[in-house]
Design a protein around this motif. Sequence first.
Motif, PDB file in Angstrom:
ATOM      1  N   TYR A 153       8.607  -3.235  13.252  1.00  0.00           N
ATOM      2  CA  TYR A 153       7.792  -2.334  12.446  1.00  0.00           C
ATOM      3  C   TYR A 153       6.471  -2.954  12.000  1.00  0.00           C
ATOM      4  CZ  TYR A 153      12.097   0.312  12.424  1.00  0.00           C
ATOM      5  OH  TYR A 153      13.222   0.999  12.824  1.00  0.00           O
ATOM      6  N   ALA A 154       6.131  -4.099  12.581  1.00  0.00           N
ATOM      7  CA  ALA A 154       4.833  -4.734  12.331  1.00  0.00           C
ATOM      8  C   ALA A 154       4.533  -4.848  10.837  1.00  0.00           C
ATOM      9  CB  ALA A 154       3.725  -3.945  13.032  1.00  0.00           C
ATOM     10  N   LEU A 155       5.450  -5.438  10.106  1.00  0.00           N
ATOM     11  CA  LEU A 155       5.289  -5.576   8.662  1.00  0.00           C
ATOM     12  C   LEU A 155       4.370  -6.743   8.320  1.00  0.00           C
ATOM     13  CD1 LEU A 155       8.957  -5.035   7.413  1.00  0.00           C
ATOM     14  CD2 LEU A 155       7.172  -3.326   7.822  1.00  0.00           C
ATOM     15  N   HIS A 180       3.652 -11.292  -9.649  1.00  0.00           N
ATOM     16  CA  HIS A 180       2.382 -11.199 -10.382  1.00  0.00           C
ATOM     17  C   HIS A 180       1.415 -10.193  -9.735  1.00  0.00           C
ATOM     18  CE1 HIS A 180       3.759 -14.690 -12.598  1.00  0.00           C
ATOM     19  NE2 HIS A 180       3.937 -15.340 -11.454  1.00  0.00           N
ATOM     20  N   ILE A 181       1.952  -9.008  -9.446  1.00  0.00           N
ATOM     21  CA  ILE A 181       1.121  -7.920  -8.943  1.00  0.00           C
ATOM     22  C   ILE A 181       1.348  -6.700  -9.822  1.00  0.00           C
ATOM     23  CG2 ILE A 181       1.180  -8.768  -6.557  1.00  0.00           C
ATOM     24  CD1 ILE A 181       3.291  -6.655  -5.958  1.00  0.00           C
ATOM     25  N   THR A 182       0.494  -5.702  -9.706  1.00  0.00           N
ATOM     26  CA  THR A 182       0.659  -4.490 -10.501  1.00  0.00           C
ATOM     27  C   THR A 182       1.748  -3.612  -9.890  1.00  0.00           C
ATOM     28  OG1 THR A 182      -0.967  -3.210  -9.249  1.00  0.00           O
ATOM     29  CG2 THR A 182      -1.786  -4.557 -11.085  1.00  0.00           C
ATOM     30  N   THR A 183       2.297  -2.742 -10.730  1.00  0.00           N
ATOM     31  CA  THR A 183       3.309  -1.812 -10.230  1.00  0.00           C
ATOM     32  C   THR A 183       2.702  -0.879  -9.195  1.00  0.00           C
ATOM     33  OG1 THR A 183       4.432  -1.884 -12.376  1.00  0.00           O
ATOM     34  CG2 THR A 183       5.020  -0.089 -10.903  1.00  0.00           C
ATOM     35  N   GLY A 184       1.440  -0.533  -9.385  1.00  0.00           N
ATOM     36  CA  GLY A 184       0.762   0.309  -8.416  1.00  0.00           C
ATOM     37  C   GLY A 184       0.667  -0.342  -7.044  1.00  0.00           C
ATOM     38  N   THR A 185       0.393  -1.637  -7.032  1.00  0.00           N
ATOM     39  CA  THR A 185       0.350  -2.370  -5.760  1.00  0.00           C
ATOM     40  C   THR A 185       1.726  -2.400  -5.095  1.00  0.00           C
ATOM     41  OG1 THR A 185      -1.463  -3.777  -6.519  1.00  0.00           O
ATOM     42  CG2 THR A 185      -0.135  -4.596  -4.692  1.00  0.00           C
ATOM     43  N   ALA A 186       2.769  -2.583  -5.908  1.00  0.00           N
ATOM     44  CA  ALA A 186       4.129  -2.589  -5.374  1.00  0.00           C
ATOM     45  C   ALA A 186       4.476  -1.234  -4.768  1.00  0.00           C
ATOM     46  CB  ALA A 186       5.124  -2.945  -6.471  1.00  0.00           C
ATOM     47  N   ARG A 187       4.108  -0.165  -5.462  1.00  0.00           N
ATOM     48  CA  ARG A 187       4.376   1.176  -4.930  1.00  0.00           C
ATOM     49  C   ARG A 187       3.613   1.401  -3.638  1.00  0.00           C
ATOM     50  NH1 ARG A 187       3.727   3.115 -10.504  1.00  0.00           N
ATOM     51  NH2 ARG A 187       5.792   3.468 -11.425  1.00  0.00           N
ATOM     52  N   SER A 188       2.380   0.896  -3.578  1.00  0.00           N
ATOM     53  CA  SER A 188       1.576   1.036  -2.367  1.00  0.00           C
ATOM     54  C   SER A 188       2.227   0.300  -1.195  1.00  0.00           C
ATOM     55  CB  SER A 188       0.168   0.495  -2.607  1.00  0.00           C
ATOM     56  OG  SER A 188      -0.609   0.578  -1.428  1.00  0.00           O
ATOM     57  N   GLN A 189       2.759  -0.900  -1.467  1.00  0.00           N
ATOM     58  CA  GLN A 189       3.447  -1.654  -0.417  1.00  0.00           C
ATOM     59  C   GLN A 189       4.690  -0.909   0.057  1.00  0.00           C
ATOM     60  OE1 GLN A 189       4.238  -5.527  -2.031  1.00  0.00           O
ATOM     61  NE2 GLN A 189       2.083  -6.117  -2.121  1.00  0.00           N
ATOM     62  N   LEU A 190       5.448  -0.359  -0.889  1.00  0.00           N
ATOM     63  CA  LEU A 190       6.647   0.398  -0.535  1.00  0.00           C
ATOM     64  C   LEU A 190       6.288   1.622   0.295  1.00  0.00           C
ATOM     65  CD1 LEU A 190       9.674   0.937  -0.698  1.00  0.00           C
ATOM     66  CD2 LEU A 190       9.277   2.081  -2.891  1.00  0.00           C
ATOM     67  N   HIS A 191       5.233   2.324  -0.095  1.00  0.00           N
ATOM     68  CA  HIS A 191       4.784   3.499   0.651  1.00  0.00           C
ATOM     69  C   HIS A 191       4.416   3.110   2.083  1.00  0.00           C
ATOM     70  CE1 HIS A 191       3.039   7.470   1.286  1.00  0.00           C
ATOM     71  NE2 HIS A 191       1.974   6.871   1.806  1.00  0.00           N
ATOM     72  N   THR A 197       8.395   2.496   8.878  1.00  0.00           N
ATOM     73  CA  THR A 197       9.787   2.563   9.329  1.00  0.00           C
ATOM     74  C   THR A 197      10.281   3.998   9.506  1.00  0.00           C
ATOM     75  OG1 THR A 197      10.555   2.451   7.019  1.00  0.00           O
ATOM     76  CG2 THR A 197      10.387   0.374   8.251  1.00  0.00           C
ATOM     77  N   GLY A 198       9.482   4.977   9.093  1.00  0.00           N
ATOM     78  CA  GLY A 198       9.886   6.368   9.230  1.00  0.00           C
ATOM     79  C   GLY A 198      10.983   6.776   8.271  1.00  0.00           C
ATOM     80  N   THR A 199      11.123   6.067   7.164  1.00  0.00           N
ATOM     81  CA  THR A 199      12.109   6.412   6.149  1.00  0.00           C
ATOM     82  C   THR A 199      11.434   7.135   4.991  1.00  0.00           C
ATOM     83  OG1 THR A 199      11.850   4.178   5.222  1.00  0.00           O
ATOM     84  CG2 THR A 199      13.697   4.550   6.722  1.00  0.00           C
ATOM     85  N   ARG A 200      12.217   7.913   4.267  1.00  0.00           N
ATOM     86  CA  ARG A 200      11.659   8.722   3.185  1.00  0.00           C
ATOM     87  C   ARG A 200      11.946   8.162   1.801  1.00  0.00           C
ATOM     88  NH1 ARG A 200      12.917  15.008   4.948  1.00  0.00           N
ATOM     89  NH2 ARG A 200      11.786  14.956   6.948  1.00  0.00           N
ATOM     90  N   ARG A 201      13.060   7.462   1.683  1.00  0.00           N
ATOM     91  CA  ARG A 201      13.478   6.958   0.372  1.00  0.00           C
ATOM     92  C   ARG A 201      13.798   5.468   0.472  1.00  0.00           C
ATOM     93  NH1 ARG A 201      18.558   9.749  -1.574  1.00  0.00           N
ATOM     94  NH2 ARG A 201      19.235   9.077   0.500  1.00  0.00           N
TER      95      ARG A 201
END
Length: 215
Positions: A153-155, A180-191, A197-201
């Motif tokens: 998945y070229a992560l 030591h990152i913002t929650t917004g950055t973490a959400r962006s990485q998860l997105h 990976t083609g996953t939704r959750r």
Amino acid sequence: MLERRAQLRRRESDRVEDDLYKTLSTPHCHHCLQNWDENELLLDSQKQLIYITPQATGIIKQHPKLFTLSPAFRLLNPQHAAKLESFGTDKTQDTEPLCLLLENEQEQQRILLSCHQLPKPSTSIPHAARYLLKLHYFCHFQSLKWLLFVRQYALTRAEIRLCKSLVEGLTLTEYSTQWHITTGTARSQLHGVLGKTGTRRQADLLRLIYLFTQG
């Protein structure tokens, strides 16, 4: 820096990821278990042991401060024991698998315990199987299998770090604090990982990681 930080001790071991595993099919007889996994137990509604593989017996004997089999399967850590005891009861009505990461201060190896509730039998059978338990050493997330997942998945490095943190049971907030990152950055990485990976959750992502690293 990433490798040095990755070696730091993770959060305490009672993190729960209820959706880590997909609920398994119901076993029709004991020998079916041999085709699924080597480290398994079957329990009745009272958490009393019905069946256990020799491999699971070996794990439990090697870690007597975590488990007991008599008079029923029980976890010695009070918090873990309470979670297992309430799993599948009328109080929770939760049919999703329960997943606990177990360890104690004297032992280096951590054990991943997943508990799956089985459907009730159609007839009244004494001591019918109601729970399937699976034991895995956490270190079995092998590096080569992780490499396959990463390449597939070229992560990016940050996305790999996020995936491993989620597997270890960290929430996005805890992951953000640790690295030591913002929650917004973490959400962006998860997105980004979900998109690749083609996953939704997050639960679906964890199942996919499991298939690559433990399958």
